[in-house]
Design an enzyme around this catalytic site. Structure first.
Site, mmCIF file in Angstrom:
data_model
loop_
_atom_site.group_PDB
_atom_site.id
_atom_site.type_symbol
_atom_site.label_atom_id
_atom_site.label_comp_id
_atom_site.label_asym_id
_atom_site.label_seq_id
_atom_site.Cartn_x
_atom_site.Cartn_y
_atom_site.Cartn_z
ATOM 1 N N CYS A 86 0.844 -1.189 0.000
ATOM 2 C CA CYS A 86 0.000 0.000 0.000
ATOM 3 C C CYS A 86 0.885 1.248 0.000
ATOM 4 O O CYS A 86 1.822 1.352 0.782
ATOM 5 C CB CYS A 86 -0.873 -0.041 1.249
ATOM 6 S SG CYS A 86 -2.344 0.933 1.153
ATOM 7 N N HIS A 87 0.580 2.189 -0.890
ATOM 8 C CA HIS A 87 1.365 3.420 -0.973
ATOM 9 C C HIS A 87 1.074 4.336 0.223
ATOM 10 O O HIS A 87 -0.077 4.468 0.626
ATOM 11 C CB HIS A 87 1.005 4.203 -2.240
ATOM 12 C CG HIS A 87 1.461 3.550 -3.491
ATOM 13 N ND1 HIS A 87 0.724 2.581 -4.117
ATOM 14 C CD2 HIS A 87 2.579 3.710 -4.224
ATOM 15 C CE1 HIS A 87 1.368 2.173 -5.197
ATOM 16 N NE2 HIS A 87 2.504 2.845 -5.288
ATOM 17 N N MET A 124 -8.097 1.098 0.772
ATOM 18 C CA MET A 124 -7.449 0.353 1.862
ATOM 19 C C MET A 124 -7.449 1.151 3.157
ATOM 20 O O MET A 124 -7.581 0.577 4.239
ATOM 21 C CB MET A 124 -6.023 -0.057 1.463
ATOM 22 C CG MET A 124 -5.986 -1.089 0.354
ATOM 23 S SD MET A 124 -7.005 -2.557 0.675
ATOM 24 C CE MET A 124 -6.259 -3.175 2.176
ATOM 25 N N GLU A 125 -7.302 2.461 3.061
ATOM 26 C CA GLU A 125 -7.337 3.296 4.260
ATOM 27 C C GLU A 125 -8.716 3.251 4.910
ATOM 28 O O GLU A 125 -8.834 3.166 6.144
ATOM 29 C CB GLU A 125 -6.939 4.732 3.909
ATOM 30 C CG GLU A 125 -5.463 4.910 3.622
ATOM 31 C CD GLU A 125 -4.989 4.360 2.272
ATOM 32 O OE1 GLU A 125 -3.771 4.293 2.074
ATOM 33 O OE2 GLU A 125 -5.831 3.993 1.420
ATOM 34 N N ASP A 139 -12.042 -4.889 21.837
ATOM 35 C CA ASP A 139 -11.092 -4.779 22.941
ATOM 36 C C ASP A 139 -11.726 -4.144 24.169
ATOM 37 O O ASP A 139 -11.489 -4.571 25.296
ATOM 38 C CB ASP A 139 -9.875 -3.960 22.507
ATOM 39 C CG ASP A 139 -8.883 -3.780 23.638
ATOM 40 O OD1 ASP A 139 -8.406 -4.794 24.180
ATOM 41 O OD2 ASP A 139 -8.599 -2.617 23.997
#
Length: 170
Positions: A86-87, A124-125, A139
């Site tokens: 990924c860039h 992707m971000e 969590d």
């Protein structure tokens, strides 16, 4: 002979492999900068007890939705450190919104939208932001019930670049 030359099925259409079939980062230096946006969604399925605690802000670790929002934003900014090919990109905007669905669903719905002006997209971000926000919800409530499940994480919209606008089917 490279895997590409040998006719291995599908390899000629893969963008992240070199001539030898090895992983490689795509060169985007010749691509045109455009306004790009992507939105991803994730769903966290809470148990009744966990849902009630989040709804009433009674989770011992604090404000679940607020902390998960910050975690999602931080994750979007760190995507290129997590996804090998990924860039690294300049994120111009990132909105991570979490809301509780109405019972009986007992879900936390995460929507993450990322925007930039650049040569490569931000899908992707957005996916990373939605995923990490969901993991943060888990969590924070796992002390109440470890049976909480993270459901579907998916891209729901992207715009910009050569492929233009795309919407997930409903």
């Amino acid at each position: 002979m490279s895997p590409r030359e040998s006719g291995i099925s599908g390899l000629s259409t893969l963008t992240h492999v070199d001539q030898q079939g090895k992983a490689a980062m795509v060169d985007v230096s010749q691509k045109t900068n455009t306004v790009r946006s992507a939105t991803a969604r994730a769903v966290v399925h809470l148990t009744n007890e966990a849902y009630k605690a989040v709804h009433n802000n009674e989770v011992k670790k604090g404000d679940v939705l607020g902390v998960a929002k910050l975690a999602g934003i931080m994750a979007a900014k760190a995507t290129s450190n997590l996804i090998p090919l990924c860039h690294p990109i300049e994120i111009r905007g990132c909105d991570v919104n979490l809301h509780l669905s109405e019972p009986p669903a007992n879900d936390v719905v995460v929507n993450a939208t990322v925007r930039t002006v650049g040569a490569t997209g931000v899908e992707m971000e957005a996916m990373t932001a939605a995923s990490v926000a969901s993991l943060t919800v888990y969590d924070m409530v796992k002390g109440i019930d470890k049976g909480v499940k993270i459901g579907e994480v998916k891209l729901i919209h992207k715009s910009g670049g050569k492929s233009g606008e795309w919407h997930a089917e409903k």
